[in-house]
Design a protein around this motif. Structure first.
Motif, PDB file in Angstrom:
ATOM      1  N   GLU A 166      -3.873 -13.970 -16.156  1.00 26.83           N
ATOM      2  CA  GLU A 166      -4.136 -14.746 -17.363  1.00 26.83           C
ATOM      3  C   GLU A 166      -3.047 -14.441 -18.400  1.00 26.83           C
ATOM      4  N   GLY A 167      -2.557 -15.495 -19.040  1.00 27.99           N
ATOM      5  CA  GLY A 167      -1.484 -15.330 -20.024  1.00 27.99           C
ATOM      6  C   GLY A 167      -0.101 -15.454 -19.435  1.00 27.99           C
ATOM      7  N   ALA A 168      -0.003 -15.590 -18.100  1.00 21.69           N
ATOM      8  CA  ALA A 168       1.311 -15.738 -17.469  1.00 21.69           C
ATOM      9  C   ALA A 168       1.818 -17.162 -17.629  1.00 21.69           C
ATOM     10  N   ALA A 169       3.144 -17.312 -17.604  1.00 19.65           N
ATOM     11  CA  ALA A 169       3.768 -18.635 -17.696  1.00 19.65           C
ATOM     12  C   ALA A 169       4.559 -18.907 -16.422  1.00 19.65           C
ATOM     13  N   ALA A 170       4.926 -20.171 -16.210  1.00 18.09           N
ATOM     14  CA  ALA A 170       5.713 -20.528 -15.033  1.00 18.09           C
ATOM     15  C   ALA A 170       7.016 -19.741 -15.015  1.00 18.09           C
ATOM     16  N   SER A 171       7.427 -19.326 -13.823  1.00 12.53           N
ATOM     17  CA  SER A 171       8.656 -18.553 -13.570  1.00 12.53           C
ATOM     18  C   SER A 171       8.507 -17.083 -13.961  1.00 12.53           C
ATOM     19  N   GLU A 172       7.365 -16.687 -14.446  1.00 14.22           N
ATOM     20  CA  GLU A 172       7.149 -15.288 -14.819  1.00 14.22           C
ATOM     21  C   GLU A 172       6.778 -14.455 -13.592  1.00 14.22           C
ATOM     22  N   GLN A 173       7.224 -13.197 -13.606  1.00 14.87           N
ATOM     23  CA  GLN A 173       6.879 -12.262 -12.547  1.00 14.87           C
ATOM     24  C   GLN A 173       5.963 -11.182 -13.107  1.00 14.87           C
ATOM     25  N   ARG A 174       4.969 -10.824 -12.319  1.00 21.77           N
ATOM     26  CA  ARG A 174       4.034  -9.804 -12.771  1.00 21.77           C
ATOM     27  C   ARG A 174       3.713  -8.837 -11.638  1.00 21.77           C
ATOM     28  N   LEU A 175       3.414  -7.600 -12.024  1.00 27.02           N
ATOM     29  CA  LEU A 175       2.943  -6.597 -11.070  1.00 27.02           C
ATOM     30  C   LEU A 175       1.437  -6.461 -11.255  1.00 27.02           C
ATOM     31  N   VAL A 176       0.691  -6.826 -10.235  1.00 31.80           N
ATOM     32  CA  VAL A 176      -0.766  -6.774 -10.281  1.00 31.80           C
ATOM     33  C   VAL A 176      -1.238  -5.540  -9.521  1.00 31.80           C
ATOM     34  N   LYS A 177      -1.971  -4.682 -10.201  1.00 33.72           N
ATOM     35  CA  LYS A 177      -2.521  -3.487  -9.571  1.00 33.72           C
ATOM     36  C   LYS A 177      -4.037  -3.651  -9.454  1.00 33.72           C
ATOM     37  N   THR A 178      -4.527  -3.470  -8.265  1.00 36.00           N
ATOM     38  CA  THR A 178      -5.967  -3.665  -8.046  1.00 36.00           C
ATOM     39  C   THR A 178      -6.439  -2.797  -6.894  1.00 36.00           C
ATOM     40  N   ARG A 179      -7.699  -2.909  -6.578  1.00 37.10           N
ATOM     41  CA  ARG A 179      -8.311  -2.078  -5.528  1.00 37.10           C
ATOM     42  C   ARG A 179      -9.199  -2.947  -4.656  1.00 37.10           C
ATOM     43  N   PHE A 180      -9.038  -2.814  -3.343  1.00 37.02           N
ATOM     44  CA  PHE A 180      -9.885  -3.567  -2.430  1.00 37.02           C
ATOM     45  C   PHE A 180     -11.321  -3.033  -2.507  1.00 37.02           C
ATOM     46  N   LEU A 230       0.868  -1.177   0.000  1.00 37.95           N
ATOM     47  CA  LEU A 230       0.000   0.000   0.000  1.00 37.95           C
ATOM     48  C   LEU A 230       0.898   1.219   0.000  1.00 37.95           C
ATOM     49  N   ASP A 231       0.786   2.027  -1.024  1.00 36.82           N
ATOM     50  CA  ASP A 231       1.649   3.211  -1.141  1.00 36.82           C
ATOM     51  C   ASP A 231       3.119   2.838  -1.034  1.00 36.82           C
ATOM     52  N   GLY A 232       3.463   1.671  -1.639  1.00 41.58           N
ATOM     53  CA  GLY A 232       4.852   1.238  -1.666  1.00 41.58           C
ATOM     54  C   GLY A 232       5.331   0.542  -0.414  1.00 41.58           C
ATOM     55  N   VAL A 233       4.469   0.373   0.577  1.00 42.90           N
ATOM     56  CA  VAL A 233       4.855  -0.259   1.850  1.00 42.90           C
ATOM     57  C   VAL A 233       4.077  -1.557   2.021  1.00 42.90           C
ATOM     58  N   THR A 234       4.791  -2.662   2.339  1.00 41.99           N
ATOM     59  CA  THR A 234       4.121  -3.950   2.553  1.00 41.99           C
ATOM     60  C   THR A 234       3.187  -3.840   3.746  1.00 41.99           C
ATOM     61  N   PHE A 235       2.111  -4.596   3.733  1.00 39.99           N
ATOM     62  CA  PHE A 235       1.134  -4.552   4.816  1.00 39.99           C
ATOM     63  C   PHE A 235       0.864  -5.954   5.349  1.00 39.99           C
ATOM     64  N   HIS A 267      -9.521  -1.366   7.275  1.00 39.69           N
ATOM     65  CA  HIS A 267      -8.338  -0.546   7.002  1.00 39.69           C
ATOM     66  C   HIS A 267      -7.829  -0.743   5.575  1.00 39.69           C
ATOM     67  N   LEU A 268      -8.371  -1.777   4.877  1.00 43.94           N
ATOM     68  CA  LEU A 268      -7.996  -2.007   3.487  1.00 43.94           C
ATOM     69  C   LEU A 268      -9.111  -1.626   2.514  1.00 43.94           C
ATOM     70  N   ALA A 269     -10.322  -1.511   3.011  1.00 43.82           N
ATOM     71  CA  ALA A 269     -11.481  -1.268   2.136  1.00 43.82           C
ATOM     72  C   ALA A 269     -11.297  -0.020   1.288  1.00 43.82           C
ATOM     73  N   GLY A 270     -11.485  -0.191  -0.047  1.00 45.07           N
ATOM     74  CA  GLY A 270     -11.440   0.927  -0.969  1.00 45.07           C
ATOM     75  C   GLY A 270     -10.047   1.417  -1.333  1.00 45.07           C
ATOM     76  N   ARG A 271      -9.000   0.767  -0.830  1.00 44.45           N
ATOM     77  CA  ARG A 271      -7.639   1.265  -1.067  1.00 44.45           C
ATOM     78  C   ARG A 271      -6.999   0.596  -2.281  1.00 44.45           C
ATOM     79  N   GLU A 272      -6.166   1.370  -2.983  1.00 40.03           N
ATOM     80  CA  GLU A 272      -5.409   0.852  -4.113  1.00 40.03           C
ATOM     81  C   GLU A 272      -4.223   0.051  -3.582  1.00 40.03           C
ATOM     82  N   ALA A 273      -3.927  -1.071  -4.236  1.00 40.78           N
ATOM     83  CA  ALA A 273      -2.814  -1.916  -3.800  1.00 40.78           C
ATOM     84  C   ALA A 273      -2.069  -2.468  -5.006  1.00 40.78           C
ATOM     85  N   GLU A 274      -0.789  -2.800  -4.779  1.00 40.35           N
ATOM     86  CA  GLU A 274       0.036  -3.444  -5.801  1.00 40.35           C
ATOM     87  C   GLU A 274       0.589  -4.739  -5.224  1.00 40.35           C
ATOM     88  N   PHE A 275       0.667  -5.767  -6.071  1.00 40.22           N
ATOM     89  CA  PHE A 275       1.179  -7.059  -5.640  1.00 40.22           C
ATOM     90  C   PHE A 275       2.294  -7.508  -6.588  1.00 40.22           C
TER      91      PHE A 275
END
Length: 448
Positions: free
Chosen positions: A213-227, A182-187, A235-243
């Motif tokens: 979808e479309g990812a392959a084994a050993s691949e790394q991805r940045l997932v951006k989503t919103r709770f 969250l905002d660059g800080v792990t939670f 404390h997480l409801a409605g917040r933007e997050a990156e994984f």
């Protein structure tokens, strides 16, 4: 013994009790005499220790027992003489303070106390004329059975690794590591390792699975989503997050149909036998939900039908139980104790109304059951105890012994059974009309 009623307000009745020093001393002397006959005190022959010496050694502790027994006897006599039905153990106060207690323990003075009984209200049950309820009933269809079978097939679904470099598709199972920020800080709670996820299952928050979808084994991805705004952790409801997600493996589902092979996986001789069992389970589930809805409607009808003063002690005890559970759940989910849009005081007031309803209905059902001679059969209690023991694999005997040796715990197990028996009794005396509904209608309220 002198007993004087000092107050009577509603369900509360207060008495002042005086236990004369002479009566207490006589009871102490009788107990010391019994002790003398069997006491073996160093320096004296068996049974020959002087009463005065025994009193010096044991008098104060024995007088404590004498006082406790005298208080219990006095309270029991008050209850019997006034034909009280007490709500809980009486409250006892000592207006004379510790000094008077000490003098009584030394057999040097009267012992007085004030006892307050809170009694159960008198409830006029009357007849149940005018109560007419609808019982929603739904038929188990072939489609319902097929859906249940498909759900079982999904649970038994097996996966096999896809070829190296193969892309993940909806329905595939991925094993991933992820770290949320969250905002660059792990939670806390936002990271996981070797987590299995089936794309399209909706297990993760919206948008998470789609971006894999479309990812392959050993691949790394940045997932951006919103709770979601209504996410359980406020404390997480409605917040933007990156994984930061690492896909460790991709597996495809093996084909598995609603066939004999599926039946054998679940230990059935044939698919027809499995369908019969599934239908029976669904019918039992539908019946239980129908009964629960009818019971809820009946309790609502009873709640609006009876109005009487409630014992404050019972309401307070029920409120504390509800509130304590609410606090535990709030802490577990990192939520405030106040409900959304309400202050803590308003939330407490709402929970107190729930406590009052429970106490009122509990007293009404108890009165109805007592008048009708409703009993909990030993077999019903044993079945419930067996079911409770099964919830603790490997500890069945300890659970069994705990309940069998603990009357209060056994009473807690008996209470819901008794309530069901009383509901059964009332159901025979009121008008009930079955109302055919769809499965969706039957489950709607519970799902909400």
């Amino acid at each position: 013994m002198q007993v004087t009623q000092t107050s009577s307000q509603g369900l509360k009745h207060e008495f002042k009790v005086v236990l004369p020093a002479g009566d207490l001393a006589a009871k102490l002397a009788a107990q010391l005499s019994e002790l003398q006959a069997k006491a073996q005190i160093k320096g004296f022959r068996p049974g020959k220790a002087p009463i005065g010496h025994l009193k010096k050694l044991y008098g104060k502790s024995m007088m404590g027992d004498v006082l406790q027994e005298a208080v219990n006897d006095a309270n029991r006599k008050i209850v019997e003489d006034n034909q009280f039905r007490v709500a809980q153990e009486p409250k006892i106060d000592f207006p004379g303070g510790q000094e008077e207690v000490e003098r009584a323990l030394e057999a040097e003075g009267d012992f007085s106390y004030v006892v307050t009984f809170e009694t159960l209200p008198k409830i006029e049950i009357g007849s149940f004329d005018g109560i007419a309820l609808e019982r929603p009933v739904a038929e188990v269809t072939a489609e319902d059975v097929d859906k249940a079978l498909q759900s079982l097939a999904d649970r038994a679904q097996e996966f096999e690794a896809k070829p190296e470099g193969a892309k993940a598709e909806k329905g595939d199972k991925l094993t991933i590591d992820f770290t949320g920020k969250l905002d660059g800080v792990t939670f806390e709670g936002g990271s996981g390792g070797d987590v299995d996820i089936v794309l399209g299952s909706g297990t993760f928050i919206p948008g998470f699975e789609e971006q894999l979808e479309g990812a392959a084994a050993s691949e790394q991805r940045l997932v951006k989503t919103r709770f979601p705004d209504d996410y359980s952790a406020k404390h997480l409801a409605g917040r933007e997050a990156e994984f930061d997600v690492t896909v460790k493996s991709v597996s495809a589902p093996k084909s598995l149909g609603l066939d004999e092979e599926l039946a054998k996986k679940y230990g059935f001789e044939s698919l027809d036998a499995m369908k019969t069992a599934v239908r029976g389970n669904l019918e039992a589930d539908y019946h239980k939900i129908s009964r629960d809805k009818l019971k809820r409607a009946l309790l609502d009808a009873l709640d609006s039908r009876y109005s009487f003063e409630l014992p404050e002690s019972l309401v307070e005890q029920e409120f504390r139980n509800i509130w304590n559970q609410h606090e535990i759940e709030s802490q577990r989910n990192n939520l405030p104790v106040s409900e959304e849009g309400k202050t803590e005081e308003e939330t407490r007031a709402e929970f107190r109304k729930i406590a009052e309803r429970r106490v009122r209905l509990g007293l009404v059902l108890a009165e109805i059951g007592q008048n009708a001679g409703v009993q909990v059969e030993e077999k019903d209690l044993t079945d419930a105890l067996i079911e409770r023991a099964r919830m603790f694999p490997g500890q069945e005997k300890a659970v069994w012994d705990y309940y069998r040796n603990n009357e209060q715990a056994l009473a807690q197990l008996r209470a819901p059974i008794y309530e069901e028996r009383v509901v059964d009794h009332i159901s025979k005396l009121i008008k009930i009309a079955d109302k055919p509904v769809s499965r969706e209608e039957l489950f709607k309220e519970d799902e909400e």
